[in-house]
Design an enzyme around this catalytic site. Structure first.
Site, PDB file in Angstrom:
ATOM      1  N   SER A   1       0.964  -1.098  -0.093  1.00 43.81           N
ATOM      2  CA  SER A   1       0.111  -0.151  -0.021  1.00 43.81           C
ATOM      3  C   SER A   1       0.966   1.375  -0.040  1.00 43.81           C
ATOM      4  O   SER A   1       2.134   1.251   0.538  1.00 43.81           O
ATOM      5  CB  SER A   1      -0.994   0.055   1.228  1.00 43.81           C
ATOM      6  OG  SER A   1      -2.124   1.101   1.062  1.00 43.81           O
TER       7      SER A   1
HETATM    8  C1  LIG Z   1      -1.455   2.430  -4.399  1.00 49.11           C
HETATM    9  S1  LIG Z   1      -2.534   1.975  -2.977  1.00 49.11           S
HETATM   10  C2  LIG Z   1      -4.077   3.002  -2.941  1.00 49.11           C
HETATM   11  C3  LIG Z   1      -3.641   4.471  -2.768  1.00 49.11           C
HETATM   12  C4  LIG Z   1      -4.725   5.200  -2.280  1.00 49.11           C
HETATM   13  N1  LIG Z   1      -5.922   5.629  -3.321  1.00 49.11           N
HETATM   14  C5  LIG Z   1      -4.305   6.395  -1.427  1.00 49.11           C
HETATM   15  O1  LIG Z   1      -4.954   7.609  -1.884  1.00 49.11           O
HETATM   16  O2  LIG Z   1      -3.545   6.432  -0.657  1.00 49.11           O
HETATM   17  C6  LIG Z   1      -3.325   0.642  -3.516  1.00 49.11           C
HETATM   18  C7  LIG Z   1      -4.262  -0.110  -2.549  1.00 49.11           C
HETATM   19  O3  LIG Z   1      -5.157  -1.126  -2.866  1.00 49.11           O
HETATM   20  C8  LIG Z   1      -5.491  -1.987  -2.025  1.00 49.11           C
HETATM   21  N2  LIG Z   1      -5.952  -3.496  -2.609  1.00 49.11           N
HETATM   22  C9  LIG Z   1      -5.224  -4.423  -3.120  1.00 49.11           C
HETATM   23  N3  LIG Z   1      -5.987  -5.254  -3.392  1.00 49.11           N
HETATM   24  C10 LIG Z   1      -7.336  -4.866  -3.252  1.00 49.11           C
HETATM   25  C11 LIG Z   1      -8.525  -5.367  -3.515  1.00 49.11           C
HETATM   26  N4  LIG Z   1      -8.424  -6.815  -3.830  1.00 49.11           N
HETATM   27  N5  LIG Z   1      -9.586  -4.758  -3.159  1.00 49.11           N
HETATM   28  C12 LIG Z   1      -9.645  -3.481  -2.644  1.00 49.11           C
HETATM   29  N6  LIG Z   1      -8.390  -2.854  -2.538  1.00 49.11           N
HETATM   30  C13 LIG Z   1      -7.400  -3.568  -2.651  1.00 49.11           C
HETATM   31  C14 LIG Z   1      -4.236  -2.125  -1.357  1.00 49.11           C
HETATM   32  O4  LIG Z   1      -4.609  -2.574  -0.135  1.00 49.11           O
HETATM   33  C15 LIG Z   1      -3.790  -0.627  -1.281  1.00 49.11           C
HETATM   34  O5  LIG Z   1      -4.057  -0.091  -0.100  1.00 49.11           O
END
Ligand SMILES: C[S@@+](CC[C@H](N)C(=O)[O-])C[C@H]1O[C@@H](n2cnc3c(N)ncnc32)[C@H](O)[C@@H]1O
Length: 382
Positions: free
Chosen positions: A88
């Protein structure tokens, strides 16, 4: 106003001005959001790699210049048996605002975000639309709770849920816009169903690391979605349940069985469109790839592909010879994808598009949906 308030407000405005000057922010409304949402509240502690590649954590208080900068800030690492990998982060604000601008979000829209992460982007959306119109989900319940607290601290209460984003968030559907901040290998059915007629969706479609890009889709008149890939390549972390387990690379002592020459780029991922099309041209899922270095100069000499069944291919950077072993001829899809790409006039991302049919079938195409260059996306439905 405290000294910290003064510190962050001038820096946040500076970041908003920078993004506007670079052309990433086009509207005053997103400028105001970046200038007025305190990113530091969402990223109290972050990780970065030192010169040896090891991850080191640091607290952001007192280092606000690094928070109010066009930089991705990694916030969570996961242990993957011997090495740690980011799962994340707070996405680079430059990319975030470009995506928000691309989506053409307007007053009154209801927006679903997949991948709450730190909550910063949900904060930008809440600033722009009002928090009652913002919905955000993350697979990690702990992250959702932290995001909820931090958003509340800056005055926002969007609807957050700890669920697998592949299911969307049916209880609040439909949405005018869906933005995914983690990558997917196929557009989930639930997202298609949860968009309003006339709605828009922006997601990173990735079939392997570096093999894909953001695609901007709109609802199509006969049902389903259609749209094009965006010109500038971007990369998000993969949706977590889709991650392929790492497989060991075949030992270097195993002799090749076949040799061939190649016209394709070495390494194939140096040309991302070819690398993407190679995944659609028969490269098996779960492929591991990398480069071998010359032990003395530490310069890359060979690109390697290894399939889950142990088949491998190694392509030399210098003489363009490919050595292969195993049942699956791994270089063949790369060669085929490259030949089609050359025949189509070496298209960049913006000539590629995606159609999600009303029946759920998904097609990648060059120039036009019904044209001669099209590939079916594996949707897992057989
Ligand atoms: C790049 S980060 C997101 C950044 C966020 N939008 C921000 O403003 O901080 C990607 C996120 O996608 C989430 N993620 C991964 N697989 C996922 C899933 N199956 N469903 C929902 N979220 C997911 C991760 O836990 C992670 O927090």
């Amino acid at each position: 106003m405290t000294a910290t308030d003064l510190d962050w407000t001038s820096r946040a405005r500076g970041l908003a001005d920078l993004l506007r000057d670079h052309g990433d922010i086009r509207s005053p409304r997103w400028h105001a959001a970046v200038a007025e949402v305190p990113r530091h509240v969402f990223v109290p502690c972050v990780y970065e790699q030192d010169g040896t590649g090891a991850w080191v954590g640091w607290e952001t208080s007192g280092k606000l210049d690094r928070v109010y900068a066009p930089q991705t800030l990694v916030t969570v690492l996961e242990d993957r048996g011997g090495y740690r990998e980011p799962v994340s982060s707070s996405t680079n604000p430059e990319l975030m605002v470009r995506m928000l601008e691309t989506l053409d979000i307007r007053d009154g829209h209801r927006v679903l975000e997949i991948g709450t992460g730190t909550g910063y982007n949900a904060g930008l959306l809440s600033h722009r639309l009002g928090d009652g119109r913002v919905f955000s989900v993350d697979v990690d319940a702990g992250l959702v709770e932290l995001a909820r607290e931090r958003l509340a601290r800056v005055g926002y209460r969007p609807a957050l849920a700890a669920v697998d984003g592949e299911q969307g968030l049916p209880e609040h559907a439909p949405y005018d816009r869906i933005i995914a901040t983690c990558s997917v290998p196929v557009i989930p059915d639930a997202w298609v169903k949860q968009l309003t007629r006339g709605g828009g969706l922006l997601a990173d479609l990735k079939l392997a690391i570096s093999a894909g890009n953001l695609v901007h889709l709109h609802t199509a008149s006969g049902g389903g979605l259609e749209g094009r890939f965006v010109a500038r390549q971007a990369s998000f972390m993969a949706m977590r349940h889709h991650r392929d387990d790492p497989i060991p690379l075949t030992g270097s002592d195993v002799e090749p069985e076949r040799f061939r020459s190649t016209e394709a780029p070495v390494p194939p991922w140096s040309q991302p469109v070819v690398w993407f099309l190679a995944q659609l041209s028969g490269l098996p899922r779960g492929i591991v790839f990398g480069t071998l270095l010359d032990p003395e100069t530490r310069q890359p000499t060979t690109a390697t592909l290894t399939a889950p069944d142990g088949s491998w291919a190694r392509a030399s950077f210098t003489d363009r010879r490919v050595a292969e072993r195993g049942e699956v001829a791994l270089w063949e899809p790369v060669e085929r994808a490259h030949a089609r790409w050359v025949e189509a006039g070496r298209p960049a991302w913006d000539r590629l598009g995606l159609t999600v049919g009303p029946d759920g079938d998904q097609w990648v195409w060059i120039d036009e949906p019904g044209g001669q260059y099209r590939w079916k996306l594996p949707t897992g439905r057989g």
